[in-house]
Design an enzyme around this catalytic site. Structure first.
Site, PDB file in Angstrom:
ATOM      1  N   ARG A 161      -7.830  10.424  -5.590  1.00 32.12           N
ATOM      2  CA  ARG A 161      -7.131  10.101  -6.841  1.00 32.12           C
ATOM      3  C   ARG A 161      -6.828   8.619  -6.977  1.00 32.12           C
ATOM      4  O   ARG A 161      -6.624   8.123  -8.093  1.00 32.12           O
ATOM      5  CB  ARG A 161      -5.846  10.937  -6.954  1.00 32.12           C
ATOM      6  CG  ARG A 161      -6.125  12.386  -7.308  1.00 32.12           C
ATOM      7  CD  ARG A 161      -4.869  13.206  -7.262  1.00 32.12           C
ATOM      8  NE  ARG A 161      -4.706  13.894  -6.011  1.00 32.12           N
ATOM      9  CZ  ARG A 161      -3.524  14.206  -5.488  1.00 32.12           C
ATOM     10  NH1 ARG A 161      -2.423  13.874  -6.099  1.00 32.12           N
ATOM     11  NH2 ARG A 161      -3.464  14.863  -4.349  1.00 32.12           N
ATOM     12  N   GLU A 194       2.026  15.160   3.182  1.00 33.02           N
ATOM     13  CA  GLU A 194       3.021  16.193   2.867  1.00 33.02           C
ATOM     14  C   GLU A 194       2.493  17.591   3.175  1.00 33.02           C
ATOM     15  O   GLU A 194       3.241  18.467   3.568  1.00 33.02           O
ATOM     16  CB  GLU A 194       3.451  16.102   1.392  1.00 33.02           C
ATOM     17  CG  GLU A 194       4.709  16.929   1.101  1.00 33.02           C
ATOM     18  CD  GLU A 194       5.063  17.006  -0.380  1.00 33.02           C
ATOM     19  OE1 GLU A 194       4.312  16.513  -1.240  1.00 33.02           O
ATOM     20  OE2 GLU A 194       6.125  17.601  -0.668  1.00 33.02           O
TER      21      GLU A 194
HETATM   22  O1  PRP Z   1       2.518  10.213   1.037  1.00 33.96           O
HETATM   23  P1  PRP Z   1       1.708  11.329   1.618  1.00 33.96           P
HETATM   24  O2  PRP Z   1       2.554  12.484   2.098  1.00 33.96           O
HETATM   25  O3  PRP Z   1       0.784  10.827   2.683  1.00 33.96           O
HETATM   26  O4  PRP Z   1       0.820  11.950   0.450  1.00 33.96           O
HETATM   27  C1  PRP Z   1       0.172  11.181  -0.525  1.00 33.96           C
HETATM   28  C2  PRP Z   1      -1.299  11.442  -0.580  1.00 33.96           C
HETATM   29  O5  PRP Z   1      -1.587  12.824  -0.865  1.00 33.96           O
HETATM   30  C3  PRP Z   1      -2.541  12.910  -1.918  1.00 33.96           C
HETATM   31  O6  PRP Z   1      -3.855  12.848  -1.451  1.00 33.96           O
HETATM   32  P2  PRP Z   1      -4.757  14.060  -0.966  1.00 33.96           P
HETATM   33  O7  PRP Z   1      -4.949  13.902   0.518  1.00 33.96           O
HETATM   34  O8  PRP Z   1      -4.211  15.363  -1.453  1.00 33.96           O
HETATM   35  O9  PRP Z   1      -6.171  13.714  -1.578  1.00 33.96           O
HETATM   36  P3  PRP Z   1      -6.840  13.741  -3.030  1.00 33.96           P
HETATM   37  O10 PRP Z   1      -6.404  12.473  -3.724  1.00 33.96           O
HETATM   38  O11 PRP Z   1      -8.291  13.718  -2.717  1.00 33.96           O
HETATM   39  O12 PRP Z   1      -6.389  14.987  -3.773  1.00 33.96           O
HETATM   40  C4  PRP Z   1      -2.237  11.683  -2.750  1.00 33.96           C
HETATM   41  O13 PRP Z   1      -3.315  11.350  -3.595  1.00 33.96           O
HETATM   42  C5  PRP Z   1      -1.963  10.661  -1.688  1.00 33.96           C
HETATM   43  O14 PRP Z   1      -3.153  10.061  -1.199  1.00 33.96           O
HETATM   44  N1  ADE Z   2       3.679  16.783  -4.194  1.00 37.95           N
HETATM   45  C1  ADE Z   2       2.509  16.145  -4.310  1.00 37.95           C
HETATM   46  N2  ADE Z   2       1.835  16.155  -5.483  1.00 37.95           N
HETATM   47  C2  ADE Z   2       0.641  15.505  -5.606  1.00 37.95           C
HETATM   48  N3  ADE Z   2       0.089  14.816  -4.623  1.00 37.95           N
HETATM   49  C3  ADE Z   2       0.723  14.778  -3.445  1.00 37.95           C
HETATM   50  N4  ADE Z   2       0.411  14.189  -2.285  1.00 37.95           N
HETATM   51  C4  ADE Z   2       1.378  14.470  -1.398  1.00 37.95           C
HETATM   52  N5  ADE Z   2       2.338  15.230  -1.944  1.00 37.95           N
HETATM   53  C5  ADE Z   2       1.945  15.436  -3.232  1.00 37.95           C
END
Ligand code: PRP
Ligand code: ADE
Length: 171
Positions: free
Chosen positions: A59, A96
């Site tokens: 994202r 998370e």
């Molecule tokens: O602060 P944190 O607890 O580390 O979480 C934040 C991360 O989680 C999500 O990524 P995700 O790994 O779900 O990947 P995506 O963007 O491919 O959906 C979001 O886009 C951040 O990169």
């Molecule tokens: N609650 C949340 N929603 C979307 N992206 C996330 N990445 C980590 N936690 C998330």
């Protein structure tokens, strides 16, 4: 423009107990998309040249590239394990709702370059912290981590040793 109007809550995704912040409504609205990129570019440090903007898979790629274009900087993707074709530095991390490994090309950042890290969400900060460490391992200087939104109750900001900016804060 109120960006919160374009971020929707999805309960129990991707796991039970997680309230997922979905930015697809923001991405699909032209004014919200462009407004978001403009506001994040505007928040960047003004007293220095930004050499590289990092977008974190997946994202973080979208608006990260838009910020790079606005700042006259290059764009660098940080990707999940096994996706980048050249030699990489890797870092394991937790987020998370899971854990994974992030990678960056070893020649993506030159020593002393000013780097802005962008992602959509700052939650626990595990992801952004791992990316800061990858940049530092390559000799780069993280001048800002910027996010569309911050989940303040998870205290991710406290994990990061760089200035943090977010357009929307959820308390
Ligand atoms: O602060 P944190 O607890 O580390 O979480 C934040 C991360 O989680 C999500 O990524 P995700 O790994 O779900 O990947 P995506 O963007 O491919 O959906 C979001 O886009 C951040 O990169
Ligand atoms: N609650 C949340 N929603 C979307 N992206 C996330 N990445 C980590 N936690 C998330």
């Amino acid at each position: 423009m109120n960006l919160e109007d374009y971020i929707r809550d999805i309960a129990d995704f991707p796991k039970p107990g997680i309230l997922f912040k979905d930015i697809t409504p923001l991405l699909s609205n032209h004014d919200a998309l462009v407004g978001c990129a403009n506001m994040l570019a505007e928040l960047s440090p003004k007293n220095m040249k930004i050499d590289k903007v990092i977008g974190i898979e997946s994202r973080g790629f979208i608006i990260g590239a838009m910020i790079a274009e606005r700042l006259g900087a290059g764009f660098v993707p940080v990707r999940k394990k096994g996706k980048l074709p050249y030699q990489v530095k890797s870092k394991d991390y937790g987020l998370e709702y899971g854990h994974d490994t992030l990678e960056i090309h070893i020649d993506a950042i030159k020593k002393g370059e000013h780097v802005l890290i962008h992602d959509d969400v700052l939650a626990t900060g595990g992801t952004a912290d791992a990316v800061c460490k990858l940049v530092e391992d390559l000799g780069g200087i993280v001048v800002q981590c910027n996010f569309i939104m911050e989940l303040d109750f998870l205290n991710g900001r406290n994990r990061l040793n760089a200035p943090v900016s977010a357009l929307v804060t959820y308390e």
